[in-house]
Scaffold this motif. Structure first.
Motif, PDB file in Angstrom:
ATOM      1  N   VAL A 149       0.806  -1.229   0.000  1.00 16.48           N
ATOM      2  CA  VAL A 149       0.000   0.000   0.000  1.00 16.48           C
ATOM      3  C   VAL A 149       0.838   1.277   0.000  1.00 16.48           C
ATOM      4  O   VAL A 149       0.345   2.335  -0.412  1.00 16.48           O
ATOM      5  CB  VAL A 149      -0.954   0.034   1.211  1.00 16.48           C
ATOM      6  N   PRO A 151       3.157   4.214  -1.095  1.00 15.04           N
ATOM      7  CA  PRO A 151       3.436   4.752  -2.443  1.00 15.04           C
ATOM      8  C   PRO A 151       4.793   4.348  -2.987  1.00 15.04           C
ATOM      9  O   PRO A 151       4.970   4.255  -4.211  1.00 15.04           O
ATOM     10  CB  PRO A 151       3.349   6.270  -2.229  1.00 15.04           C
ATOM     11  N   PRO A 155       2.941  -0.077  -5.450  1.00 19.45           N
ATOM     12  CA  PRO A 155       2.340   0.927  -6.338  1.00 19.45           C
ATOM     13  C   PRO A 155       3.364   1.671  -7.180  1.00 19.45           C
ATOM     14  O   PRO A 155       3.008   2.242  -8.220  1.00 19.45           O
ATOM     15  CB  PRO A 155       1.638   1.879  -5.348  1.00 19.45           C
ATOM     16  N   SER A 159       0.784  -1.457 -11.498  1.00 20.96           N
ATOM     17  CA  SER A 159      -0.479  -0.722 -11.596  1.00 20.96           C
ATOM     18  C   SER A 159      -1.247  -0.774 -10.282  1.00 20.96           C
ATOM     19  O   SER A 159      -2.337  -0.209 -10.180  1.00 20.96           O
ATOM     20  CB  SER A 159      -1.350  -1.331 -12.703  1.00 20.96           C
ATOM     21  N   MET A 160      -0.681  -1.424  -9.297  1.00 23.66           N
ATOM     22  CA  MET A 160      -1.364  -1.596  -8.019  1.00 23.66           C
ATOM     23  C   MET A 160      -1.529  -0.259  -7.313  1.00 23.66           C
ATOM     24  O   MET A 160      -0.639   0.585  -7.311  1.00 23.66           O
ATOM     25  CB  MET A 160      -0.565  -2.553  -7.133  1.00 23.66           C
ATOM     26  N   THR A 161      -2.683  -0.074  -6.713  1.00 22.32           N
ATOM     27  CA  THR A 161      -2.936   1.076  -5.848  1.00 22.32           C
ATOM     28  C   THR A 161      -3.273   0.549  -4.457  1.00 22.32           C
ATOM     29  O   THR A 161      -3.514  -0.651  -4.266  1.00 22.32           O
ATOM     30  CB  THR A 161      -4.098   1.937  -6.362  1.00 22.32           C
ATOM     31  N   ALA A 162      -3.294   1.432  -3.481  1.00 19.73           N
ATOM     32  CA  ALA A 162      -3.645   1.004  -2.128  1.00 19.73           C
ATOM     33  C   ALA A 162      -5.031   0.367  -2.103  1.00 19.73           C
ATOM     34  O   ALA A 162      -5.284  -0.564  -1.326  1.00 19.73           O
ATOM     35  CB  ALA A 162      -3.586   2.190  -1.173  1.00 19.73           C
ATOM     36  N   ALA A 163      -5.932   0.835  -2.965  1.00 18.71           N
ATOM     37  CA  ALA A 163      -7.293   0.296  -2.993  1.00 18.71           C
ATOM     38  C   ALA A 163      -7.312  -1.178  -3.358  1.00 18.71           C
ATOM     39  O   ALA A 163      -8.223  -1.914  -2.953  1.00 18.71           O
ATOM     40  CB  ALA A 163      -8.146   1.083  -3.984  1.00 18.71           C
ATOM     41  N   CYS A 164      -6.296  -1.643  -4.087  1.00 15.88           N
ATOM     42  CA  CYS A 164      -6.243  -3.057  -4.461  1.00 15.88           C
ATOM     43  C   CYS A 164      -6.113  -3.953  -3.240  1.00 15.88           C
ATOM     44  O   CYS A 164      -6.546  -5.116  -3.252  1.00 15.88           O
ATOM     45  CB  CYS A 164      -5.074  -3.314  -5.413  1.00 15.88           C
ATOM     46  N   TYR A 194      -3.415   4.619   4.177  1.00 17.56           N
ATOM     47  CA  TYR A 194      -3.085   4.704   2.748  1.00 17.56           C
ATOM     48  C   TYR A 194      -4.295   4.385   1.858  1.00 17.56           C
ATOM     49  O   TYR A 194      -4.244   4.630   0.650  1.00 17.56           O
ATOM     50  CB  TYR A 194      -1.957   3.723   2.404  1.00 17.56           C
ATOM     51  N   PRO A 196      -8.065   4.611   0.183  1.00 21.01           N
ATOM     52  CA  PRO A 196      -8.972   5.718  -0.145  1.00 21.01           C
ATOM     53  C   PRO A 196     -10.104   5.801   0.859  1.00 21.01           C
ATOM     54  O   PRO A 196     -10.573   4.782   1.387  1.00 21.01           O
ATOM     55  CB  PRO A 196      -9.482   5.349  -1.549  1.00 21.01           C
ATOM     56  N   LEU A 211      -2.949  -7.038 -10.728  1.00 25.08           N
ATOM     57  CA  LEU A 211      -2.015  -5.919 -10.882  1.00 25.08           C
ATOM     58  C   LEU A 211      -1.100  -6.197 -12.061  1.00 25.08           C
ATOM     59  O   LEU A 211      -0.806  -7.356 -12.379  1.00 25.08           O
ATOM     60  CB  LEU A 211      -1.206  -5.713  -9.599  1.00 25.08           C
TER      61      LEU A 211
END
Length: 278
Positions: A149, A151, A155, A159-164, A194, A196, A211
């Motif tokens: 998570v 940054p 990520p 393409s991974m974001t914290a939301a994943c 981290y 959303p 991802l």
């Protein structure tokens, strides 16, 4: 140092976990086939519970292994389950089998974590997951949740974001509440910072979160599978989890096969532990 609210006696622990499970004395007594009077006497200390009764109540209340041991110790009995170091002789057979399993997953990245998601071991292909991340995140103990998570973690190279990671984090939050796991709860407080703040909108367009890992051969699309031991009889073993990153398509599978050829022979964690075992 214990606070006034911390349960210390066997009766206090039973009452704590009964309330944690949202059970009345009547509800627990019925589930455990006890009289309400007997349970009340055990909780208040007016009656000393036998070892057999405490083991039975631990099962009915679905206590974590460590808490079942704590309950027995509080009553003056020997613990039911052993708790040993993962890198000790007692755990050697399990450790060697899990190490073979990690290697068998190659060329797919696979790693083993403890109950707080600190990295214990990994196969060679797993080095792809931290190739290019912030070096500060790789200082031992490496925390895989934080790596997923932050940054500067996954990520930054995918393409991974914290939301994943939100579905896993939410499951772990429920576990931390159910098991009264303060250490896990504290970690999740950081991890959730981290995530959303807004809930996801729209309709899911794929069966699982995936991802795209950015590699020198191009993107590799991955999804994860998390496995635990089926019937652990030891506290450390009960907290182990193996996470495998599998290719989502044939092109990604082919790239993984080529990439693993150039991966290090083993992660630093694996090398260190192999030296300890020899």
């Amino acid at each position: 140092m214990a606070t006034e609210q911390e349960p210390l006696t066997a009766g206090e622990l039973i009452r704590f976990w009964r309330k944690r499970r949202r059970l009345s004395q009547l509800g627990l007594a019925l589930a455990a086939h006890l009289s309400t009077k007997h349970l009340s006497f055990v909780e208040t200390g007016r009656s000393r519970a036998s070892r057999q009764l405490l083991v039975h109540l631990g099962q009915v209340l679905d206590l974590p292994m460590g808490e079942r041991n704590r309950l027995l110790l509080a009553a003056g009995f020997a613990p039911l389950y052993q708790e040993r170091r993962y890198d000790g002789d007692f755990m050697r057979p399990l450790r060697e089998s899990l190490r073979r399993l990690l290697h068998a997953h190659e060329p797919n990245p696979a790693l083993l974590v403890d109950g707080l998601w600190n990295l214990i071991e990994a196969n060679s292909a797993a080095s792809l997951l931290w190739d290019g991340v912030d070096p500060a995140l790789l200082e031992p103990p490496v925390n895989i949740l934080r790596l997923g998570v932050h940054p500067g973690g996954l990520p930054a190279i995918s393409s991974m974001t914290a939301a994943c990671s939100a579905p896993l984090v939410h499951r772990l939050r429920r576990r931390s509440r159910d098991d009264a796991d303060e250490a896990l709860g504290t970690l999740l407080d950081e991890i959730e910072s981290y995530l959303p703040t807004e809930p996801p909108d729209g309709v899911a367009t794929r069966p699982v979160v995936s991802l795209d890992l950015h590699t020198r051969l191009g993107d590799v699309c991955l999804f994860t599978v998390i496995a635990t031991l089926g019937a652990p009889l030891e506290v450390t073993a009960a907290n182990l989890a193996l996470e495998t990153f599998l290719p989502a398509d044939e092109e990604s599978a082919a790239r993984l096969r080529e990439l693993v050829t150039f991966a290090p022979s083993a992660s630093s964690y694996m090398n260190d532990r192999e030296k300890e075992d020899t």
